[in-house]
Design an enzyme around this catalytic site. Structure first.
Site, PDB file in Angstrom:
ATOM      1  N   GLU A 205       0.912  -1.214  -0.016  1.00 49.41           N
ATOM      2  CA  GLU A 205      -0.017   0.042   0.093  1.00 49.41           C
ATOM      3  C   GLU A 205       0.740   1.214   0.107  1.00 49.41           C
ATOM      4  O   GLU A 205       0.295   2.341   0.185  1.00 49.41           O
ATOM      5  CB  GLU A 205      -0.876  -0.010   1.157  1.00 49.41           C
ATOM      6  CG  GLU A 205      -1.915  -1.182   1.134  1.00 49.41           C
ATOM      7  CD  GLU A 205      -3.044  -1.357   2.282  1.00 49.41           C
ATOM      8  OE1 GLU A 205      -3.075  -0.441   3.019  1.00 49.41           O
ATOM      9  OE2 GLU A 205      -3.717  -2.280   2.003  1.00 49.41           O
ATOM     10  N   LYS A 335     -15.673  -1.412   2.831  1.00 47.48           N
ATOM     11  CA  LYS A 335     -14.908  -2.095   1.743  1.00 47.48           C
ATOM     12  C   LYS A 335     -15.941  -2.752   0.681  1.00 47.48           C
ATOM     13  O   LYS A 335     -16.757  -3.767   1.057  1.00 47.48           O
ATOM     14  CB  LYS A 335     -13.936  -3.268   1.956  1.00 47.48           C
ATOM     15  CG  LYS A 335     -12.784  -2.765   2.978  1.00 47.48           C
ATOM     16  CD  LYS A 335     -11.933  -3.822   3.112  1.00 47.48           C
ATOM     17  CE  LYS A 335     -10.575  -3.467   3.969  1.00 47.48           C
ATOM     18  NZ  LYS A 335      -9.900  -4.659   4.461  1.00 47.48           N
TER      19      LYS A 335
END
Length: 426
Positions: A205, A335
């Protein structure tokens, strides 16, 4: 209103070089919408099913041709003629076609791709940006960027247990200022690590992934970077964690920092961190099915820090309802691919907000250039977004979209800032 005319799908690559599904929807007025589906590294056991081919001769078994064909051969023909603005009806038609509880027949990656692409097409047909189309005239709140600047756990090849160490620029006056602060701290952290002879390679990330002696050392390094960048920890920039505790839970205990710990011992550890550091949020501090442990940690720390359920809730309204009933956690990680449709995602956010839970919109570790979650964060006024470090284009794309949205909103834009974390007393 414009109706769905054509639905196509293709196999593309995500940020880890693995295949994922991209869908395009065309309407009879010429409007189009496109969406690409993300994929996680640390996945909750209760997430909707991501359909993979399992053919070792293609992409080491990770191909998504089955999901692509499900869109082209089954979902597309079913949806032709639907009013593109009837999102709930369209999503329900796909649920009925799939006919499973976990979207395991067509695949959550197929259903979600279509669901999001339909919303993009409908927003274009309505001549509205996606955040305004979904959120209406009250969509105005720019989220605090929860920047994962130091990676561990499943997101990095290092010996750090905690998966994400984040900074939250709570003292900024605007999103653009918050983004600048975060980028400056990120670059300063790289310098701090280099000066100490530590590795500056990146995790999934975009955060740095050095080998460190302890999780506290990671927090101390970030505090040093915040100060060296010219900011005040706690007042201007706070800290946050994603522990991803399910990843190191086995046989009833947590293998953490070289010891097997109980839920009570983990809770005491977090209590010590909350006292020692300006922490505003801890995500997944305990195992995804340890409801008793979650109840205990919420009772002990829930008035001091945001406790976020990710693997615990998997953006599922039914699991979230249980958490609300049992006082487990006080915030929801959102999500879209965990639940697998836009409708269910919005339902989960609405349920959380109605019951006093905070919401944090989130990417996955396997991302694309798709920026839908940036618009969703503003559409839902959730006040927080987690989409990685200010590095790697699949992460930065979301931040850049939020800059554009802030520009569109102009004087109507409000940056959530410190108000996103009412429990933080630092």
């Amino acid at each position: 209103m414009p109706s769905i005319d054509v639905v196509v799908a293709r196999e593309i690559l995500d940020s880890r070089g693995n295949p994922t599904v991209e869908v395009e929807v065309g309407l009879d007025d010429g409007s189009t919408g496109r969406a690409a589906v993300p994929s996680g590294a640390s996945t909750g056991a209760f997430e909707a099913i991501e359909l993979r081919d399992g053919d070792p001769s293609r992409y080491l078994g990770k191909g998504v041709e089955k999901a692509v064909l499900a869109v082209i051969e089954q979902i597309g023909p079913e949806l032709v003629g639907y009013d593109a603005t009837e999102q709930r009806l369209i999503d329900q038609a796909m649920f009925d076609l799939d006919a499973t509880d976990n979207k395991g027949s067509l695949g959550a990656n197929a259903i979600l791709g279509v669901s999001l692409a339909v919303a993009h097409a409908a927003s274009e047909a309505s001549d509205l940006p996606l955040f305004r189309y979904l959120g209406g005239p009250n969509a105005h709140l720019l989220p605090v960027p929860m920047m994962n600047i130091l990676n561990g756990g499943s997101h990095a090849d290092s010996n750090v247990d905690i998966q994400e160490f984040m900074i939250a620029p709570i003292g900024a006056e605007s999103f653009s200022e918050a983004l600048r602060w975060g980028a400056e701290v990120y670059h300063t952290l790289k310098k701090v690590l280099k000066n100490k002879g530590l590795a500056t390679g990146l995790g999934d990330e975009g955060g740095f992934a050095p080998n460190l002696g302890s999780n506290r050392e990671a927090l101390d390094l970030i505090l040093e970077a915040i100060k060296e960048a010219g900011y005040t920890p706690g007042e201007q920039i706070a800290l946050a964690l994603d522990v991803a505790a399910s990843e190191f839970y086995k046989d009833g205990s947590y293998a953490f920092e070289g010891k097997n710990r109980s839920a009570a011992e983990m809770t005491e550890y977090y209590a010590e961190l909350v006292e020692a550091y300006p922490l505003v949020s801890i995500e997944d501090p305990l195992f995804e099915d340890d409801w008793d442990g979650w109840n205990t940690i919420t009772a002990k720390l829930g008035d001091k820090v945001q406790l976020v359920g990710d693997d615990l809730f998997v953006t599922n309204p039914e699991r979230l309802a249980r958490g609300i009933e049992e006082n487990s956690a006080n915030a929801l990680l959102v999500k879209v691919n965990q639940i697998g449709s836009l409708t269910e995602t919005l339902d989960a956010v609405e349920l959380a907000q109605r019951n006093g839970f905070k919401c944090m919109m989130s990417h996955r570790s396997g991302e694309t250039e798709d920026v839908t979650i940036a618009d969703l964060a503003v559409a839902t006024n959730c006040g927080q977004i987690k989409t990685g470090a200010p590095a790697r284009s699949e992460r930065v794309a979301k931040y850049n979209q939020l800059l554009r949205i802030e520009e569109i909103l102009d004087d109507a834009a409000v940056y959530a800032g410190r108000s996103a974390f009412p429990r933080f007393k630092g």
